[in-house]
Structures are given as C-alpha cells and as structure tokens.
Design an enzyme around this catalytic site. Structure first.
Site, PDB file in Angstrom:
ATOM      1  N   ASP A   1      35.951  33.841  26.322  1.00  0.00           N
ATOM      2  CA  ASP A   1      34.625  34.394  26.628  1.00  0.00           C
ATOM      3  C   ASP A   1      34.449  35.812  26.111  1.00  0.00           C
ATOM      4  OD1 ASP A   1      36.327  35.412  28.531  1.00  0.00           O
ATOM      5  OD2 ASP A   1      35.085  34.920  30.253  1.00  0.00           O
TER       6      ASP A   1
HETATM    7  C1  LAN Z   1      41.550  38.744  33.737  1.00  0.00           C
HETATM    8  C2  LAN Z   1      40.544  39.712  33.302  1.00  0.00           C
HETATM    9  C3  LAN Z   1      39.462  39.173  32.434  1.00  0.00           C
HETATM   10  C4  LAN Z   1      39.117  37.736  32.763  1.00  0.00           C
HETATM   11  C5  LAN Z   1      37.759  37.278  32.190  1.00  0.00           C
HETATM   12  C6  LAN Z   1      37.614  37.534  30.698  1.00  0.00           C
HETATM   13  C7  LAN Z   1      36.640  38.046  32.878  1.00  0.00           C
HETATM   14  C8  LAN Z   1      37.584  35.801  32.511  1.00  0.00           C
HETATM   15  O1  LAN Z   1      36.321  35.349  32.147  1.00  0.00           O
HETATM   16  C9  LAN Z   1      38.728  34.972  31.980  1.00  0.00           C
HETATM   17  C10 LAN Z   1      40.047  35.421  32.636  1.00  0.00           C
HETATM   18  C11 LAN Z   1      40.365  36.910  32.422  1.00  0.00           C
HETATM   19  C12 LAN Z   1      40.880  37.066  31.024  1.00  0.00           C
HETATM   20  C13 LAN Z   1      41.481  37.407  33.343  1.00  0.00           C
HETATM   21  C14 LAN Z   1      42.571  36.483  33.742  1.00  0.00           C
HETATM   22  C15 LAN Z   1      43.558  37.005  34.807  1.00  0.00           C
HETATM   23  C16 LAN Z   1      43.870  38.472  34.643  1.00  0.00           C
HETATM   24  C17 LAN Z   1      44.485  38.677  33.284  1.00  0.00           C
HETATM   25  C18 LAN Z   1      42.536  39.230  34.763  1.00  0.00           C
HETATM   26  C19 LAN Z   1      41.840  39.029  36.085  1.00  0.00           C
HETATM   27  C20 LAN Z   1      42.995  40.669  34.750  1.00  0.00           C
HETATM   28  C21 LAN Z   1      44.303  40.656  35.559  1.00  0.00           C
HETATM   29  C22 LAN Z   1      44.741  39.174  35.708  1.00  0.00           C
HETATM   30  C23 LAN Z   1      46.276  39.057  35.606  1.00  0.00           C
HETATM   31  C24 LAN Z   1      46.720  37.630  35.809  1.00  0.00           C
HETATM   32  C25 LAN Z   1      46.904  40.008  36.618  1.00  0.00           C
HETATM   33  C26 LAN Z   1      48.384  39.968  36.682  1.00  0.00           C
HETATM   34  C27 LAN Z   1      48.820  39.103  37.758  1.00  0.00           C
HETATM   35  C28 LAN Z   1      49.531  37.999  37.617  1.00  0.00           C
HETATM   36  C29 LAN Z   1      49.452  36.979  38.653  1.00  0.00           C
HETATM   37  C30 LAN Z   1      50.393  37.741  36.455  1.00  0.00           C
END
Ligand code: LAN
Length: 717
Positions: free
Chosen positions: A450
């Site tokens: 996205d």
């Molecule tokens: C994110 C941040 C961005 C988010 C969007 C682009 C908004 C979404 O549409 C798709 C998923 C995504 C990329 C996403 C996935 C999970 C993330 C990377 C996070 C919420 C930011 C932090 C999180 C990550 C998994 C945190 C670390 C924790 C673990 C359990 C490994």
C-alpha cells in the site's frame, strides 16, 4: 511553554529521511522539568503530543485568529502542518506506542557492552517512568493495561540503567510482578530476553529449532513462508537459542534473579515454566498442535546432532548478515534490529565493524518527545506520512499557496522509490523490490504494497512528471506481482503459507502473525492506484490490470461485514477499514449516491453503518478495544482522526445527509486550535490486533483532508 522548549538544545537531524536526535547543549534543565510535568499529571492522556519536535519547528507562533470558515480552517491547518516538514521534504513525527521495543534496546546495549550516551539513558529512564501505570505495571503499549511482559521488561531495563530496586516506582512494579505469578509467567518473547541476560534459563524456553531453516522449502511450514516480520524476528531468536547466548553473570544479574521470582531462583522448575503465561498477557492461547510440535522440538534438543546444529546456525548467521547489508543495518523493524545486534556481537565481537554499524542505527529508532526518549515502531513513518500530506493538500486545491511544501514532499517521494534490486534477494526469500516504495526510507528499502500504491497515486498526479513512464510501469509490475490468489494484497509479500500455520503462532501476545494475509486496506490502496493508472495509461498491461482490479474488488467486497463495515487491521478500526473499503470500491466504479440514481448496495450499507455510529457532538470515536474484540466499541469521546475518516468516506460516497456531514465538520472545526494544530487524543494505529502504535501526523493530515473535501463539495461555506 513552547518557547522554553527551544532552549533544550535537542534537535532532529534529518537527511534523506533518516531521523537522528542530537543535542548541542550541556544543560537540559528545561527538558527535565517538562518531562517530569508529564508524569505528574495523574489523569493525563498517555499520548504525548510530539511537543519537542514541533516546538523546534513551529517558529511562526503568531496567534492566528480562530478560523471562521472551513476555508480558513483548512488554510490554518496546512500552514501549521507545513512547518513540520524537514529539509529533505518528509514529515517527521512520533512513531512510539509499543512498550516492548525500548527495553529490548536497553538489554542489547547492556549485553553488547555498547552503552548509549548518558543523556539518552537518562531520557529513556524518564520515558519508562512516565508510562508506569497506577497499579505499578506497564502494558504492551502505552494505553494498554498492565502485563507481565511490559512490567518485567521495563523493570529490568530500569535496573540496567542504574535504578535501585528500592526506589518507590520499582518496588511497586516488583509487587505487581510477584502478585501476578513472577517472571516465569512472562510470555515467550520475554523469556527470550531474560535468558540472554541470564536472569532466566534457556531450559525454560521452548525450542526455537534452528534446524527448521534447513528443511525443504516446499514444506508449508518452512520459515521462509512466514510473514516477513515473524520470519525476521525468529531468525536471530533461533541463533541465540541455538548458541544459548547468555551474558556473563554479574552482581546485578544475581540481584535480578532474586527480585523477579516468587520462589528462589535455584528452585524454579524450568521445564514447567516453558508454557506458563500470565492471564493478563495472553491474546492467543497455544494450540494443541503447537504443544505437540514443542514437545517434539524440545525432545530433539536433547539429541540434537552437533553437525546439523552448526550447519543451521551458520545458515542463520548468513541470513542475518544479508538482512543487515540489504537494509544498511537499519533492519526490517525495531525487534530484529535489537536481536541482530546481539547476534552480531556474539558472532564477531564488541569491536567489530558490523556491531558498530548496528550501534549507529540504534539512533534512527530513538525519538524524543515530552514523555521522554522512546523507540519508534519503525525507523520512522516518513514515506507514509508524506504521501498522505500531499494528497490532503492537493484536495484543498491550495498547492500553489504551499508550492515549496508540495515540491519538497514530491521530491522526497520521488527519491524514495526503489530502483535497484536487492542483492541476492531470491536466495534470502525476498520478493522483488524494484518499482516499490517503503514505509520509511529508501535506505531501509523493504517495499510495501500500500505504500507503493499510495505513492503511485501521488506520482500519477505530479505536474512535473518527476517519475517517468518507465518507473511507473515498474510500480505497476510490482503491484501486479504482489496480488494474492484470493484477489487481495498482503503487506510486504504475497501470502506464502496456509492459514492453518496460525495454529503454530508461538507468541502469546499477538494475533495473525504467521503469514502475510490479504488486507482490506492494502487491497483498496492497490485497486485505487491501478484504477488511476489505467485511466492515464490505458495501453500498458491493459487486460491484466483489468483482471487484477476485478479480483481486488471481489476481495474487498468479501471483507465487508453484514453491518456494512470493514475491519481495519492497521489503525483503529472500523472507521479506518470502512474508509478504505469504500474508497477502493468507488475507485473501481461502484456507484456513489447521485441524484436520481441508486447507490451500490455496498456503499449504501457502509454509509449507513457510519451514520449509526455518529456521536451527539457530531464526531466519531472508536476505542482501541475494537481491534482486540473485532467489534465496534465506542471511545469515551469523539476522536478527530476517526471523525475525519468517517467524513472522508461519507463525502466520497456523496452521502446525501448533509446534516450528518456538517455536524462532523463542525466537530473538527471546534477542535482546531488557534495555531492550526489539533490536539493529540488517543492512540490511533495498531498492529497484530493487540498493540497500539502512535501516528502523530494523523491528527493533522486527516482533518486537513476531510475539511478540504468539505470545502470542495460545499464551496460556498
Ligand atoms: C507497520 C507500519 C505500516 C503498516 C501499513 C503500511 C500502514 C499497513 O497498511 C501495512 C502494514 C504496515 C507495513 C506495518 C506492519 C507491522 C509493523 C511493521 C508496523 C505496524 C510498524 C511496526 C510493526 C512491527 C511488526 C513492529 C515490531 C513488532 C513485532 C511484533 C516484530
């Protein structure tokens, strides 16, 4: 107060999106005072308002007159938000919220003998203390109730930072821990961190079975099929487990062993502790299948062949090195950044270049706000916030008044597209990257479906045509290659494993983490981008794009609930999901409300759902609990961000109940502050169903967007 902040000496250094906080002054007195104030206000909102960064940027504090019209409100809101832009064009902001990230970094810093500067250590401790709950514990995230995971991790981190066990805060925390069963009841990720420190025994952890990586790749449960975040966290975890990486014992470690458990450390039955998890922490319960698997792998540990173990651990280390190099040592996320640092220290030592490179990147994750220094959930949300900012300003039609702002933002977006393929990406289980956009920075480089789609939408409307046809084609190719068989799009890659893999989710604290699922939000963004592309470039891969959109639309329709809403996975919650659901369908040609026409039933149902959730004050407010419980739960008060999403949706659908829209808009106008900013309310982001995450930009960008749409539709007001 704002002016005082300017004298703290802290400022954000930013280049090509990289964010590093620096301090040019010895005295931090003002900052200390402010951080203490945050703690003292008992009933305060746990969300800081990104006050420090904003105070270093918002020079123009002339008290503007409160907006009298929507048009003035839009102007004031953009005028304020534009001041936050960094030189390189992106919009920096607080991306904190989760409470399990920073303790990991403090532990890594301790274990790898790589201390952070004193000032950082001080501010980190303040952050922990600021977020302690009244009952003495800490949650999984700043708004969550106390958990064993949160409480033990912050307790240990504070002790490692030099806080005495007899301080009132730590005594209270310790009472919480002991009352809830002691640290043997910490979830598996916590058991892992404690084992590294030597405050818990590796015997008390279920096997992380490093040999799994050597199994044939066609097996449905091969780790290369996991969601990339899960894969990249369990990779270094398996390394540490296989090597039983444990810090050298010292006095503090011995003290911690005495402080954290309900019985003497030597008497703990480690085997029994493997599966214990405090009720406060459990979001998913280990399934019988996982228990059987654990039984097998734990038994294997007793017999494990040295040759295979060595081979597996070398394979894993190679994977860690590859991820380090491919991301310029930033790493996919904050957890594998910390874990890889520990592995690199173990493999190459304290003085190795590789460890130094990791150390340098720790600062990319640290963020300073009035609640102290936190670890962001990523190395920032640079690209994401910037693509929304441009779209919001564009909708206002005021680009010309903010040319500098838009130009610089577009420049940043242009520079962030991936143009060279990641080295040996197939070998390391990575999807193609060329043509894609990451969530944060180019140096990080992992493209996301996205983020790519939203950036494409922006680039397709760039009057300067900064990225030529060739680069747009690459983006289209990538989006098409990302689409799943179910018609939807997942986050970083195609879904690679079966849904039943979730039965093996070993993390008690998160849901749906084993594979990358198709999501409404990601699918909608991709459909929107492809639909927009098609209108401008009808000749390129015409049939495939057409088919892809149809499949995408079917997926989105299937996700709609009987009540007309969509569940949102990455922000709170149904207002967010419904915004994406509706925008996706409308972009693909579904009928909005038009005089004399019947709207598509999906659109009608969605609007009616939203209207049914409007509060008396005209706003919408959704609780974080919606994400956990998967049903709409009202927040105690209306939220600016939810209200904006609901309004954007209703207006895009041309919902005829003007009064509904007007009352929502009035709510936003009432909330706007004189300087154009909006107050920071509850946490608005989420991941893995259970953890909240801050998107501080949302309180600005979405009201701008919603008000701009209002103005566009009802120009005279
Ligand atoms: C994110 C941040 C961005 C988010 C969007 C682009 C908004 C979404 O549409 C798709 C998923 C995504 C990329 C996403 C996935 C999970 C993330 C990377 C996070 C919420 C930011 C932090 C999180 C990550 C998994 C945190 C670390 C924790 C673990 C359990 C490994």
């Amino acid at each position: 107060m704002t002016n005082n902040l300017l004298t703290t000496g802290w400022f954000l250094l930013s280049k090509h999106g990289r964010q590093v906080w620096e301090c040019n002054k010895e005295s931090k007195a003002d900052l200390n005072e402010m951080i203490k104030t945050f703690r003292d206000e008992e009933s305060r909102n746990k969300n800081s308002s990104d006050g420090i960064y904003r105070s270093t940027k918002v020079a123009d504090e002339r008290e503007m007159d409160s907006a009298q019209t929507v048009s003035e409100a839009v102007y004031n809101a953009i005028h304020y938000y534009a001041q936050l832009q960094a030189e390189d064009g992106h919009l920096p902001g607080d991306y904190g919220g989760p409470m399990f990230l920073l303790p990991g970094l403090v532990i890594a810093s301790y274990v790898t003998e790589s201390p952070l500067p004193d000032a950082h250590q001080h501010l980190i401790a303040e952050y922990f203390l600021n977020h302690q709950r009244k009952d003495g514990g800490w949650g999984l995230h700043i708004e969550g109730v106390s958990t064993m995971f949160g409480t033990v991790l912050q307790y240990v981190a504070l002790r490692l930072l030099g806080h005495g066990a007899t301080s009132p805060e730590l005594q209270k925390a310790r009472q919480w821990i002991l009352k809830h069963g002691g640290a043997t009841a910490i979830p598996s990720w916590g058991k892992f961190y404690l084992s590294i420190l030597g405050v818990y025994s590796w015997e008390g952890c279920n096997s992380l079975f490093p040999e799994m990586w050597l199994l044939p790749k066609w097996l449905p449960f091969h780790p290369s099929r996991y969601w990339c975040h899960t894969r990249m966290v369990y990779l270094p975890m398996a390394y540490c487990y296989g090597h039983r990486v444990t810090m050298k014992e010292n006095g503090l470690i011995q003290e911690l062993r005495n402080e954290l458990f309900t019985i003497p450390y030597e008497k703990i039955n480690w085997e029994e502790s493997r599966n214990s998890c405090a009720a406060t922490d459990q979001y998913t319960t280990p399934t019988p299948l996982l228990r059987i698997l654990n039984l097998c792998t734990n038994t294997y540990e007793k017999l494990s062949l040295a040759k295979w173990r060595e081979k597996a651990l070398n394979y894993i280390l190679d994977g860690i090195n590859a991820e380090d190099e491919q991301t310029n040592f930033i790493n996919l996320g904050p957890v594998n950044q910390v874990l890889n640092s520990i592995c690199i220290y173990h493999a190459y030592g304290k003085n190795s270049d590789r460890l130094k490179k990791h150390f340098g990147r720790w600062f990319d994750y640290l963020w300073l706000a009035e609640d102290g220094m936190k670890m962001n959930g990523y190395n920032g949300s640079q690209l994401w916030d910037t693509v929304f900012a441009v779209q919001a300003v564009r909708e206002s039609g005021r680009q010309k008044e903010f040319t500098d702002f838009t130009e610089r933002a577009l420049d940043f977006i242009e520079k962030s597209q991936v143009q060279t393929e990641v080295k040996e990406h197939k070998k390391y289980h990575r999807h193609d990257s060329v043509g894609g956009w990451p969530f944060s920075t180019l140096e990080h480089g992992w493209p996301i479906t996205d983020c790519t789609a939203e950036a494409m939408k922006v680039m397709l409307e760039d009057p300067q045509k900064r990225i030529g046809d060739h680069r747009l084609k690459k983006a289209v190719d990538l989006l098409l290659s990302f689409q799943n068989n179910d018609g939807g799009w997942a986050s970083y890659e195609k879904t690679r494993g079966p849904k039943w893999l979730e039965l093996l989710n070993p993390s008690e604290i998160f849901g749906n983490i084993m594979i990358d699922y198709s999501y409404t939000e990601c699918s909608s963004a991709c459909v929107q981008a492809l639909a927009k592309y098609r209108t401008q470039f009808p000749d390129y891969r015409q049939r495939e794009i057409g088919r892809s959109i149809t499949k995408g639309v079917n997926f989105i329709r299937k996700q709609q609930r009987a009540d007309g809403s969509w569940y949102g996975s990455w922000a709170i919650c149904f207002t967010y999901g419904t915004w994406f659901g509706v925008e996706g369908l409308l972009a693909a040609g579904f009928r909005p409300y038009r005089p004399g026409e019947i709207p598509s039933p999906e659109i009608k149902a969605a609007c009616e759902f939203l209207v049914s959730k409007q509060n008396k004050d005209g706003g919408w407010g959704e609780s974080f609990k919606s994400c956990l419980q998967k049903e709409y739960i009202f927040h105690e008060e209306s939220q600016i961000v939810n209200t904006s999403w609901a309004l954007l949706t209703l207006m895009e659908a041309n919902y005829p109940g003007k009064d509904v829209v007007k009352r929502g808009t009035d709510y936003l106008l009432k909330k706007q502050m004189r300087n154009g900013d909006f107050p920071q309310q509850g946490i608005s982001g989420v991941f893995n169903h259970s953890c909240g995450i801050t998107y501080t930009a949302y309180r600005n960008v979405f009201p701008i967007w919603a008000l701009a749409r209002y103005q566009k539709m009802y120009a005279s007001e």
